[in-house]
Write an enzyme that holds these catalytic residues in place. Structure first.
Site, PDB file in Angstrom:
ATOM      1  N   GLU A 177       0.770  -1.243   0.000  1.00 17.84           N
ATOM      2  CA  GLU A 177       0.000   0.000   0.000  1.00 17.84           C
ATOM      3  C   GLU A 177       0.805   1.299   0.000  1.00 17.84           C
ATOM      4  O   GLU A 177       0.697   2.106   0.936  1.00 17.84           O
ATOM      5  CB  GLU A 177      -0.973  -0.007   1.186  1.00 17.84           C
ATOM      6  CG  GLU A 177      -2.031  -1.086   1.071  1.00 17.84           C
ATOM      7  CD  GLU A 177      -3.100  -1.006   2.154  1.00 17.84           C
ATOM      8  OE1 GLU A 177      -2.903  -0.277   3.151  1.00 17.84           O
ATOM      9  OE2 GLU A 177      -4.127  -1.683   2.005  1.00 17.84           O
ATOM     10  N   GLU A 286      -5.694  -8.049  -0.470  1.00 13.62           N
ATOM     11  CA  GLU A 286      -6.392  -7.635   0.750  1.00 13.62           C
ATOM     12  C   GLU A 286      -7.831  -7.312   0.408  1.00 13.62           C
ATOM     13  O   GLU A 286      -8.106  -6.511  -0.495  1.00 13.62           O
ATOM     14  CB  GLU A 286      -5.754  -6.405   1.404  1.00 13.62           C
ATOM     15  CG  GLU A 286      -4.534  -6.709   2.242  1.00 13.62           C
ATOM     16  CD  GLU A 286      -4.119  -5.525   3.112  1.00 13.62           C
ATOM     17  OE1 GLU A 286      -5.012  -4.731   3.506  1.00 13.62           O
ATOM     18  OE2 GLU A 286      -2.921  -5.405   3.390  1.00 13.62           O
TER      19      GLU A 286
END
Length: 387
Positions: A177, A286
């Site tokens: 991320e 995710e």
């Protein structure tokens, strides 16, 4: 939000897939133990293995593989533990920490015969994980005198790749991320890492994130900063590069809230079209939802969507891990409902997310036939049942 199918009808659908080769769960605990309420640098570093952090529970991995037939685990770690700040980011490792990490990866891939994603859980930052996901210097930021350089990031990946390149069941997830930084810099860091990995002779699959938390819903947004303007330009000389996408279902896509209000099927349409346009494959590494009826329906829809669209070849749900206890990795408004770790319980002693979300929803969408043999490749491999 209106849903035409019922949860019972969706749950009754067979878990078949022509395109999903890898399915499993994220293992989150290796990044634990460094957070500080006062953002005190150095908190929990290097940390005590088995006390402040751990990578996996072997019994939890056993249950996921043997009972639920998953073939993929995404294992988080901190760059600051692998490469202590006193060394700096690069090719010099804390060998004790590396051996603990390698032991976990070897257990998944060699002992159990599954696949593992290496996950530096650092948000494209290094030197201060005390208040992740925002603390620490942005890697490659030349205006920050204490930031690790793009070259250092490449050196780190060259070293890590050299240590795992003989294990064909290891996938290299470049970074968890990246966010709040120029997409040009994200691109430069990612390309440098890819080049360094291939320079070692490693043929392992690489997973590249995007900017903006790697959010699928935002992939084609943001004008010139959009991931869709950059990520397809990455060059992998052996073309074994997949795209790492994250997608949560709550109001702000953070995974922090109980209510699921963002339809993932609609929100993934843009990135799916972009993958198709450029001939790329994606992993959703995710995603998650709470135990509400709406969330279960959306999770069913999302997993079905990936099965039906050949652009997607794998997924890992967020998250299991031995150190969550009654705490929850996502999607509960901070209520303590446990995690996806087998045996997890809520704070009140009731069923945890393992029993209320993983078992009745996600596990039922694990394809019966997955890849268990040979190298991970974006073109896929031979699928079979787990024996």
């Amino acid at each position: 939000m209106k849903f035409s199918p019922t949860l019972a009808a969706l749950a009754a659908l067979p878990a078949t897939s022509a395109t999903i080769y890898f399915a499993g769960v994220a293992q989150s605990s290796g990044e634990f133990g460094a957070w500080s309420p006062t953002q005190t640098r150095g908190t929990g570093l290097p940390g005590r293995f088995g006390v402040d952090y751990a990578f996996i529970s072997t019994s939890g991995v056993d249950t996921m593989i043997e009972s639920h037939k998953v073939n993929l685990h995404r294992v988080a770690f901190l760059l600051e533990r692998m490469c202590p700040v006193s060394y700096g980011l690069g090719a010099k490792f804390n060998e004790t920490h590396f051996e603990h990490f390698k032991e976990a990866i070897d257990y998944i891939t060699i002992t159990k015969g599954a696949y593992a994603i290496l996950d530096p859980h650092n948000y494209m930052r290094y030197n201060d994980p005390s208040s992740q996901s925002f603390s620490g210097s942005v890697i490659g930021n030349t205006s920050d005198p204490i930031a690790a350089t793009t070259a250092q990031f490449a050196a780190f990946w060259g070293e890590l790749a050299s240590r795992f390149k003989t294990n064909e069941k290891v996938l290299f997830g470049l970074m968890n991320e990246p966010h709040s930084m120029p997409s040009r810099l994200v691109f430069s860091n990612l390309q440098a890492a890819i080049t360094a990995i291939r320079a070692t002779g490693a043929n392992n699959m690489i997973l590249t994130p995007g900017n903006a938390w790697s959010g699928g819903h935002y992939w084609t947004k943001g004008g010139d900063e959009a991931n869709s303007k950059w990520i397809h330009k990455l060059v992998d000389p052996i073309k074994n590069l997949a795209v790492d996408i994250h997608e949560y279902l709550d109001e702000d896509f953070s995974g922090g809230h109980t209510a699921c209000t963002q339809d993932p099927v609609a929100n993934l349409a843009g990135v799916t079209g972009w993958l198709r346009e450029h001939g790329l494959k994606g992993f959703v590494t995710e995603f998650g939802g709470s135990n509400t009826t709406e969330c279960k329906l959306m999770l069913e829809g999302m997993l079905g969507y990936m099965e039906e669209n050949e652009e997607y070849i794998g997924w890992t749900a967020w998250a299991a891990g031995p150190f969550w206890g009654v705490n929850s990795p996502c999607c509960t408004d901070q209520r303590q409902l446990g995690s996806l770790e087998p045996g997890s319980r809520a704070a009140d002693g009731g069923p945890g997310l393992y029993d209320s979300v993983w078992v009745p929803v996600i596990a039922k969408r694990v394809p019966g036939r997955l890849q268990w043999d040979g190298p991970a490749n974006v073109t896929g491999g031979v699928v079979r049942e787990r024996v």
